[in-house]
Write an enzyme that holds these catalytic residues in place. Structure first.
Site, PDB file in Angstrom:
ATOM      1  N   LYS A 698     -39.954 -37.901 -44.591  1.00  0.00           N
ATOM      2  CA  LYS A 698     -40.594 -37.027 -45.577  1.00  0.00           C
ATOM      3  C   LYS A 698     -40.148 -35.583 -45.328  1.00  0.00           C
ATOM      4  O   LYS A 698     -39.515 -35.267 -44.326  1.00  0.00           O
ATOM      5  CB  LYS A 698     -42.118 -37.131 -45.479  1.00  0.00           C
ATOM      6  CG  LYS A 698     -42.662 -38.485 -45.926  1.00  0.00           C
ATOM      7  CD  LYS A 698     -44.189 -38.512 -45.987  1.00  0.00           C
ATOM      8  CE  LYS A 698     -44.840 -38.535 -44.617  1.00  0.00           C
ATOM      9  NZ  LYS A 698     -46.293 -38.759 -44.663  1.00  0.00           N
ATOM     10  N   GLU A 702     -41.277 -26.935 -45.488  1.00  0.00           N
ATOM     11  CA  GLU A 702     -42.378 -26.039 -45.850  1.00  0.00           C
ATOM     12  C   GLU A 702     -43.707 -26.463 -45.230  1.00  0.00           C
ATOM     13  O   GLU A 702     -44.740 -25.856 -45.488  1.00  0.00           O
ATOM     14  CB  GLU A 702     -42.505 -25.997 -47.379  1.00  0.00           C
ATOM     15  CG  GLU A 702     -41.267 -25.426 -48.047  1.00  0.00           C
ATOM     16  CD  GLU A 702     -41.170 -25.759 -49.522  1.00  0.00           C
ATOM     17  OE1 GLU A 702     -41.538 -26.885 -49.892  1.00  0.00           O
ATOM     18  OE2 GLU A 702     -40.720 -24.901 -50.296  1.00  0.00           O
TER      19      GLU A 702
END
Ligand code: MOS
Length: 741
Positions: A698, A702
């Site tokens: 994943k 950020e």
């Protein structure tokens, strides 16, 4: 012959080649492939290409806010030595959107939208001559008398924005009623200021047109595949006539997602002049005329039963943008799925201001939304007398609380538990203002981290040559994130090659079109395209060996099967080529996908001055399979550092008279520097996400910022008993509330 291996993520992909491959380089903390080029100065950034017959362009910004240009006086500038021309033909010279993925209708710069908007480019034989002449250009103008510059004064006129990536308004159950009936409630309003991405490398372009009408733009951009479309639209040419090259990008953090004015100015000037033009934005122009993160005002309402079960959750936000822009900061993005509560209201409204365009900046949504949500969670935990970690666990949703679909993978609870042990959370004194070391009040705080996981269409080509080396080609960028390295690792792992035997070529729109670097989707999207291309080559190798692909082992440049061990170069023949192509599919609707983590911070607050020093921080993250432990860690360190700036110092100030940015450089806009950043610790949990992609990885770019600033603010509260809801937490906001000395 090239083969294409396509995958649409309609179904989970439980089988990953990485679970059976034997090269053993995936996940390893390998050094950056391009590191030696960068530290030796051999890496060529956009402005550094040596191109013959180059003219130097310096941009000129409008010295007024919203209004109209009535004339540009450039005779004095043009007469200066070395000056070639001043391009001010604004019927053709368009201000392209700095962001926004859809190309917009061209806008003449006759009508200026905001203070500092680029309106001219001065061209000279040297940079110095162009810069000097740019000072002599006089913009005659009429400022509009209906300019909107004061957020506070105009926030009563907020409107509902057009639908963005998430619906601007969401409602479920009855929030008001649930708040009225809740045993314990919090109703707090948080504010965050405008921010600047402050990438190290300023925006820069060199534009070169060839005789066939083809434009090559060496630019500093995150998403060349999209940027080509924007630039072509702004110039009114076909996208097949534009090539963008962005091999090295010195940071972007969102500000280089879309094209910025220097690219259009350089391209138009180069066309007019018939020679290549370079335009580099000055730092002040990067602040004035690229993009900002919007300021926000966020009201959080939480209601819970006496034993800590959330029944009400409201997150209502005001942000700001130009009158005609669709983008809004999606502050409630993580609020949609982070905690359970039956009655929910998540609204985004927008105040139309004639300030610089607002757009995406690192973790758009979560980065500022979680400053509010995670602060209010801390407030409610205290009111309930429940430990903040325990409180979050009580409200851990089984399924997505709004969509009713499962989480693809979610390790928030384990991140909090592991972090609590590692950090020494049990030593926290729940009563604020009680730990003192000399003149320092010391406290600790935590916050959850969450950043939505996304997949974007992406393509890459992998070639296995007769020398036994592989080459990866895609227009994906490495903006400092480690893309060169992880794409090499992915191809090497699948093909059984050491990283040194994989060449990675990026950042050129002549290569297959990638997702680009944005939204933390770069590694998952472009990485999967490389994985798929390599998978196809693996099948070709099996065929050349005359064995079933499942019987094949690829390791150290050899194919092994049937008691044979053959060098890959021998099997490659003239070369084997394959393109990998990934597209998002039903999985993004059938599961809610996010990376998770837990931030812990210890701060000292000076009891005399109110100054905050971060003493230590820990981030524990779960983001599926980690592709490279070193570059992933660096992403998290960078995100947490961003969090320190957001919490304590970063504050972009607009003059309420004309929207002009007051602190438009790195001396006055304070990003954290070495002395502000203590040793940061990052830990990753083992996790796989079979719904994300066949690598089971994943997004991570950020995640580190999302929630980081809230952990610091919660620690400041624990240290002092002062709850500041107006970011950044500068000493003037803390001082008055400090306990007596
Ligand atoms: Mo990111 S703000 O999508 O570069």
């Amino acid at each position: 012959m090239s083969t294409t291996n396509s995958l649409k993520m309609d179904k989970p992909t439980p089988d990953s080649l990485f679970d059976t491959s034997t090269q053993g380089i995936i996940g390893k903390p390998l050094d950056r492939k391009e590191g030696p080029h960068k530290v030796s100065g051999a890496a060529t950034y956009a402005a550094e290409y040596q191109i013959e017959n180059l003219a130097y362009g310096v941009l000129v910004g409008a010295p007024f806010g919203k209004g109209k240009i009535i004339g540009i006086e450039s005779d004095v500038a043009k007469a200066l030595p070395g000056v070639i021309d001043v391009v001010t033909d604004f019927n053709t010279f368009l201000t392209a959107p700095a962001q926004g993925l859809a190309p917009k209708a061209p806008q003449g710069v006759e009508n200026v939208q905001y203070f500092g908007e680029i309106v001219a480019i001065v061209l000279a034989e040297s940079f110095e001559a162009a810069r000097d002449a740019a000072q002599q250009v006089v913009i005659k103008h009429e400022a509009a008398d209906d300019g909107r510059y004061d957020f506070e004064a105009l926030k009563g006129e907020a409107e509902k924005p057009a639908k963005g990536d998430i619906p601007p308004h969401y409602s479920q159950g009855d929030l008001e009623k649930a708040m009225a009936e809740a045993a314990v409630t919090v109703d707090s309003t948080f504010t965050t200021p405008s921010q600047n991405s402050a990438a190290m490398e300023p925006h820069a372009s060199i534009a070169t047109w060839d005789d066939s009408g083809m434009l090559t733009l060496h630019g500093s951009y995150q998403m060349p595949g999209n940027d080509v479309e924007q630039l072509a639209a702004a110039l009114g040419v076909s996208k097949s006539k534009v090539r963008i090259v962005a091999r090295y990008v010195g940071g972007g953090f969102g500000s280089k997602l879309g094209i910025a004015p220097e690219s259009v100015a350089a391209a138009l000037a180069a066309k007019a002049l018939g020679r290549p033009v370079k335009a580099v934005m000055a730092r002040q122009q990067v602040f004035d005329a690229t993009v900002r993160r919007s300021n926000t005002e966020q009201r959080i309402r939480l209601g819970a039963t006496a034993d800590g079960k959330l029944t009400a959750l409201g997150h209502e936000t005001l942000t700001s943008n130009l009158p005609d822009d669709d983008y809004f900061e999606p502050t409630g993005q993580a609020t949609h799925f982070l905690y359970s509560a039956e009655n929910r209201e998540i609204n985004h409204d927008i105040v139309r201001l004639d300030w610089l365009l607002s757009g995406s900046m690192r973790a758009p949504g979560e980065a500022v939304g979680m400053l509010a949500l995670e602060g209010a969670m801390d407030e409610l935990a205290e009111k309930l007398g429940i430990d903040p970690i325990e409180f979050r666990k009580i409200n851990e949703p089984e399924m997505d609380p709004e969509k009713g679909v499962p989480h693809s993978s979610r390790e928030l609870v384990r991140c909090m538990d592991v972090g609590a042990t590692s950090f020494g959370w049990d030593k926290r004194n729940a009563t604020p203002g009680t730990r003192r070391e000399g003149e320092w009040l010391v406290g600790i705080g935590m916050a959850a981290a969450a950043r939505s996981n996304m997949l974007q269409p992406s393509e890459a080509r992998v070639t296995l040559s007769a020398t036994g080396r592989a080459t990866v080609e895609t227009d994906m960028t490495d903006i400092g994130t480690g893309t060169y390295t992880i794409l090499g690792q992915i191809a090497g792992e699948v093909l059984g090659l050491p990283l040194e035997h994989v060449d990675v070529e990026l950042g050129d729109t002549n290569f297959p079109t990638a997702a680009g670097s944005g939204g933390s989707f770069g590694a998952g999207s472009s990485g999967t395209s490389v994985y798929l291309a390599a998978e196809a080559i693996r099948e070709k190798i099996a065929k050349a060996m005359g064995v079933d692909v499942d019987a094949l082992t690829l390791k150290d440049g050899h194919a092994i099967a049937d008691n044979r061990r053959v060098p890959l170069g021998e099997l490659a023949g003239e070369g084997m080529v394959a393109v990998g192509s990934i597209k998002p599919g039903k999985q993004e609707k059938e599961t809610t996908q996010s990376s998770y983590g837990a931030h812990f911070a210890e701060v000292g607050v000076n009891a005399v001055t109110g100054e905050v020093r971060v003493r230590r921080m820990l981030g524990v993250f779960a983001a599926g399979r980690i592709l490279n432990a070193k570059t992933a860690r660096s992403q998290c360190l960078g995100g947490m550092t961003f969090g320190i700036g957001t919490a304590l110092t970063e504050d972009l100030i607009h003059d309420p008279r004309n929207g002009k940015l007051v602190n438009r450089d790195l001396a006055e806009y304070h990003v954290p520097v070495n002395a502000d950043v203590p040793q940061l610790k990052v830990e990753f949990l083992e996790e796989r996400d079979i719904h994300a992609n066949p690598m089971h990885a994943k997004g991570i770019g950020e995640l580190g910022i999302s929630g980081a600033g809230a952990a610091i603010a919660n620690a400041v509260y624990n240290a002092t008993g002062v709850r500041v809801r107006d970011y950044p937490l500068t000493l003037d906001k803390i001082l008055d509330g400090l306990p007596a000395l």
